[in-house]
Design an enzyme around this catalytic site. Structure first.
Site, PDB file in Angstrom:
ATOM      1  N   ASN A 210     -10.856  14.011  -0.279  1.00  0.00           N
ATOM      2  CA  ASN A 210     -10.285  14.181  -1.619  1.00  0.00           C
ATOM      3  C   ASN A 210     -11.361  13.869  -2.663  1.00  0.00           C
ATOM      4  O   ASN A 210     -12.509  13.602  -2.323  1.00  0.00           O
ATOM      5  CB  ASN A 210      -9.040  13.295  -1.789  1.00  0.00           C
ATOM      6  CG  ASN A 210      -9.368  11.845  -1.515  1.00  0.00           C
ATOM      7  OD1 ASN A 210     -10.246  11.269  -2.132  1.00  0.00           O
ATOM      8  ND2 ASN A 210      -8.667  11.250  -0.531  1.00  0.00           N
ATOM      9  N   LYS A 289     -18.889  23.540  16.424  1.00  0.00           N
ATOM     10  CA  LYS A 289     -18.444  24.193  15.192  1.00  0.00           C
ATOM     11  C   LYS A 289     -17.405  25.276  15.522  1.00  0.00           C
ATOM     12  O   LYS A 289     -17.646  26.110  16.400  1.00  0.00           O
ATOM     13  CB  LYS A 289     -19.648  24.824  14.492  1.00  0.00           C
ATOM     14  CG  LYS A 289     -19.300  25.453  13.172  1.00  0.00           C
ATOM     15  CD  LYS A 289     -20.522  26.065  12.513  1.00  0.00           C
ATOM     16  CE  LYS A 289     -20.097  26.874  11.306  1.00  0.00           C
ATOM     17  NZ  LYS A 289     -21.179  27.699  10.794  1.00  0.00           N
ATOM     18  N   PHE A 323      -2.333   0.922  -5.259  1.00  0.00           N
ATOM     19  CA  PHE A 323      -2.485   1.927  -6.308  1.00  0.00           C
ATOM     20  C   PHE A 323      -1.519   3.056  -6.002  1.00  0.00           C
ATOM     21  O   PHE A 323      -1.130   3.246  -4.850  1.00  0.00           O
ATOM     22  CB  PHE A 323      -3.926   2.457  -6.333  1.00  0.00           C
ATOM     23  CG  PHE A 323      -4.818   1.715  -7.293  1.00  0.00           C
ATOM     24  CD1 PHE A 323      -5.229   0.420  -7.006  1.00  0.00           C
ATOM     25  CD2 PHE A 323      -5.223   2.295  -8.481  1.00  0.00           C
ATOM     26  CE1 PHE A 323      -6.033  -0.282  -7.895  1.00  0.00           C
ATOM     27  CE2 PHE A 323      -6.021   1.614  -9.382  1.00  0.00           C
ATOM     28  CZ  PHE A 323      -6.432   0.322  -9.093  1.00  0.00           C
ATOM     29  N   LYS A 337       6.874   2.808  -4.129  1.00  0.00           N
ATOM     30  CA  LYS A 337       5.792   2.302  -3.261  1.00  0.00           C
ATOM     31  C   LYS A 337       5.716   0.778  -3.327  1.00  0.00           C
ATOM     32  O   LYS A 337       5.438   0.124  -2.329  1.00  0.00           O
ATOM     33  CB  LYS A 337       4.445   2.921  -3.680  1.00  0.00           C
ATOM     34  CG  LYS A 337       4.301   4.359  -3.210  1.00  0.00           C
ATOM     35  CD  LYS A 337       3.042   5.047  -3.703  1.00  0.00           C
ATOM     36  CE  LYS A 337       3.106   6.523  -3.330  1.00  0.00           C
ATOM     37  NZ  LYS A 337       2.101   7.356  -3.961  1.00  0.00           N
ATOM     38  N   LYS A 341       6.315  -0.602   0.347  1.00  0.00           N
ATOM     39  CA  LYS A 341       5.121  -1.145   1.005  1.00  0.00           C
ATOM     40  C   LYS A 341       5.044  -2.673   0.898  1.00  0.00           C
ATOM     41  O   LYS A 341       4.024  -3.264   1.223  1.00  0.00           O
ATOM     42  CB  LYS A 341       3.864  -0.496   0.420  1.00  0.00           C
ATOM     43  CG  LYS A 341       3.823   1.038   0.593  1.00  0.00           C
ATOM     44  CD  LYS A 341       2.448   1.627   0.324  1.00  0.00           C
ATOM     45  CE  LYS A 341       2.464   3.146   0.477  1.00  0.00           C
ATOM     46  NZ  LYS A 341       1.176   3.713   0.879  1.00  0.00           N
TER      47      LYS A 341
HETATM   48  O1  PMT Z   1     -12.285   6.700  -6.954  1.00  0.00           O
HETATM   49  P1  PMT Z   1     -12.093   7.208  -8.370  1.00  0.00           P
HETATM   50  O2  PMT Z   1     -12.704   8.579  -8.552  1.00  0.00           O
HETATM   51  O3  PMT Z   1     -12.562   6.229  -9.393  1.00  0.00           O
HETATM   52  O4  PMT Z   1     -10.533   7.433  -8.610  1.00  0.00           O
HETATM   53  C1  PMT Z   1      -9.676   6.345  -8.607  1.00  0.00           C
HETATM   54  C2  PMT Z   1      -8.369   6.636  -7.845  1.00  0.00           C
HETATM   55  C3  PMT Z   1      -7.619   7.736  -8.575  1.00  0.00           C
HETATM   56  C4  PMT Z   1      -8.691   7.083  -6.422  1.00  0.00           C
HETATM   57  C5  PMT Z   1      -7.576   5.288  -7.803  1.00  0.00           C
HETATM   58  O5  PMT Z   1      -7.308   4.875  -9.111  1.00  0.00           O
HETATM   59  C6  PMT Z   1      -6.259   5.465  -7.046  1.00  0.00           C
HETATM   60  O6  PMT Z   1      -5.250   5.872  -7.551  1.00  0.00           O
HETATM   61  N1  PMT Z   1      -6.314   5.114  -5.724  1.00  0.00           N
HETATM   62  C7  PMT Z   1      -5.190   5.290  -4.790  1.00  0.00           C
HETATM   63  C8  PMT Z   1      -5.146   6.724  -4.353  1.00  0.00           C
HETATM   64  C9  PMT Z   1      -4.035   6.996  -3.359  1.00  0.00           C
HETATM   65  O7  PMT Z   1      -4.316   7.291  -2.236  1.00  0.00           O
HETATM   66  O8  PMT Z   1      -2.802   6.792  -3.816  1.00  0.00           O
HETATM   67  P2  PMT Z   1      -1.443   7.036  -2.942  1.00  0.00           P
HETATM   68  O9  PMT Z   1      -0.376   7.024  -3.972  1.00  0.00           O
HETATM   69  O10 PMT Z   1      -1.585   8.228  -2.066  1.00  0.00           O
HETATM   70  O11 PMT Z   1      -1.385   5.763  -2.013  1.00  0.00           O
HETATM   71  C10 PMT Z   1      -0.654   4.595  -2.360  1.00  0.00           C
HETATM   72  C11 PMT Z   1      -1.365   3.367  -1.860  1.00  0.00           C
HETATM   73  O12 PMT Z   1      -1.378   3.348  -0.428  1.00  0.00           O
HETATM   74  C12 PMT Z   1      -2.819   3.250  -2.294  1.00  0.00           C
HETATM   75  O13 PMT Z   1      -3.093   1.902  -2.631  1.00  0.00           O
HETATM   76  C13 PMT Z   1      -3.598   3.664  -1.052  1.00  0.00           C
HETATM   77  O14 PMT Z   1      -4.878   3.004  -0.978  1.00  0.00           O
HETATM   78  C14 PMT Z   1      -2.684   3.186   0.065  1.00  0.00           C
HETATM   79  N2  PMT Z   1      -2.801   3.946   1.319  1.00  0.00           N
HETATM   80  C15 PMT Z   1      -2.487   5.265   1.351  1.00  0.00           C
HETATM   81  C16 PMT Z   1      -2.568   5.951   2.562  1.00  0.00           C
HETATM   82  C17 PMT Z   1      -3.011   5.261   3.715  1.00  0.00           C
HETATM   83  N3  PMT Z   1      -3.124   5.878   4.874  1.00  0.00           N
HETATM   84  N4  PMT Z   1      -3.325   3.970   3.633  1.00  0.00           N
HETATM   85  C18 PMT Z   1      -3.225   3.294   2.469  1.00  0.00           C
HETATM   86  O15 PMT Z   1      -3.534   2.093   2.423  1.00  0.00           O
END
Ligand code: PMT
Length: 402
Positions: A210, A289, A323, A337, A341
């Protein structure tokens, strides 16, 4: 030594023989990572030229209050807003007197009057001038208004006399500025963060990932160091320098990130999950590949481990901050969330909007916890990180004193 990384220092130079040392003050702040801009009083330009500071700072030097060109570029209000801290070195007796009486008769005094940022003065003058009751009264008044007075030191002076009045050495001044930013809000705590994207291999040349740049998470790591924490940062594949004082573990895939985080989570008082972990990974990675002969192809994906949920549920004592990156229904999804979580706090940001998000230097956050909410408006990620860390520290201490 990057104690001033991402800090903007506005250096004010006033008229006195120590003005020549201000060039070294600028350099020392830069060595510690600061961006420095310079404002000189007209008297200072008699001792050292603006060109010296322009060459060292790489930015125009501001000297005039009423200069149409400068006001069109970066006027005094903008300069005051730009700075994180204003350091006046050297600060002459005359300048101190004008500042204490609230005058705004040159660019530097006007700017200080217009500023709400921290102000630090490094007095430098003849010892008798420093001892004079008026100077002492002015200094005490400025101190009572929150101005930080650095020095002066005792020693031989340019005028040949010996006593109090020498400006502190440039390195000591830069260090004092750096110390000013150490908040101590997380002093002694272990903070674990993850940042950036993960990369899920499809074959030896292709992957799923991403747009995360890691900027938000790296800014948070730096802000945690400034707050006095011991910081470990698990970083996905990003091209960012490691903030000073941070232990960094580099990983590529979601699986590696899970292992790295779980190996450190038991010792963590706080876990901040800013990484954009890829949610689905290929069941199998092709050894060679994949040939593009077929007009269609199918990939079977499996869900990655939710690292945040795993830490929050397995390490009960860890204060967990998640986040949420959303394109719609920000509040609803973020609150969902937070609960689902088992988090202590969630910082939600919009994706694909002007306020920031992926890869931008700016971001804005809506922060939710069980009984509260705070909006942190759009600002550069380092500034936003400091605000979020202050909020995390407040909530962490509230939770742990109950
Ligand atoms: O890196 P930058 O370019 O500065 O951008 C910042 C950001 C937009 C990436 C950051 O601010 C942000 O939002 N990070 C979380 C991105 C995300 O994956 O969000 P989500 O809503 O999909 O996930 C929710 C939470 O679960 C997040 O804290 C994520 O880290 C966590 N997660 C998600 C999937 C997974 N398999 N494991 C996790 O721990």
């Amino acid at each position: 030594m990057n104690k001033l990384q991402h800090r903007r220092v506005l250096l004010g130079v006033t008229g006195g023989i120590a003005a020549y040392k201000a060039a070294e003050v600028l350099r020392q702040c830069q060595v510690m990572g600061a961006e420095v801009r310079v404002v000189m009083t007209p008297a200072a330009t008699e001792f050292i030229t603006p060109l010296t500071f322009q060459a060292l700072s790489g930015s125009p030097v501001h000297t005039q209050l009423l200069d149409a060109e400068e006001e069109a570029g970066m006027g005094h209000i903008n300069l005051a807003r730009w700075a994180d801290v204003i350091l006046v070195a050297p600060a002459s007796a005359d300048f101190i007197a004008r500042l204490a009486s609230g005058m705004a008769n040159d660019l530097l005094t006007t700017l200080l009057l217009a500023s709400e940022k921290s102000v630090m003065l490094a007095p430098a003058m003849n010892r008798a001038m420093f001892d004079d009751l008026n100077t002492q009264k002015n200094i005490r008044q400025l101190e009572s208004q929150g101005v930080v007075i650095l020095g002066p030191a005792e020693g031989v002076q340019a005028c040949g006399e010996t006593g109090m009045g020498r400006m502190l050495e440039p390195e000591a001044l830069a260090l004092a500025v750096a110390e000013h930013f150490q908040t101590g809000e997380l002093a002694g705590l272990n903070v674990l963060l993850n940042a950036g994207p993960t990369r899920e291999a499809i074959d030896p040349v292709r992957y799923i990932s991403n747009h995360s740049s890691g900027k938000m998470g790296f800014s948070l790591a730096q802000a945690c160091v400034e707050a006095g924490a011991h910081v470990t940062l698990v970083a996905g594949p990003v091209h960012l320098p490691t903030p000073s004082g941070v232990k960094r573990i580099d990983v590529i895939s979601a699986n590696e990130m899970t292992e790295a985080v779980m190996s450190k989570s038991k010792q963590a008082d706080i876990f901040i999950a800013s990484a954009a972990v890829v949610d689905y990974t290929p069941v199998e990675i092709a050894e060679n590949k994949i040939k593009k002969s077929a007009s269609e192809m199918q990939l079977t994906l499996v869900k990655t481990t939710d690292i945040l949920t795993k830490v929050a549920t397995e390490d009960d004592s860890t204060f967990c901050v998640g986040f949420a990156a959303e394109t719609d229904n920000l509040e609803t999804y973020a609150k969902d969330k937070l609960e689902r979580k088992s988090l202590d706090m969630i910082a939600a940001n919009w994706i694909g909007r002007e306020s920031g998000g992926f890869n931008s230097d700016y971001n804005a956050l809506s922060v939710y916890w069980e009984s509260g909410f705070q909006e942190l408006g759009s600002m550069p990620k380092p500034d936003l990180a400091r605000e979020l860390v202050a909020l995390i520290a407040k909530r962490y201490h509230e939770k742990n004193t109950i």
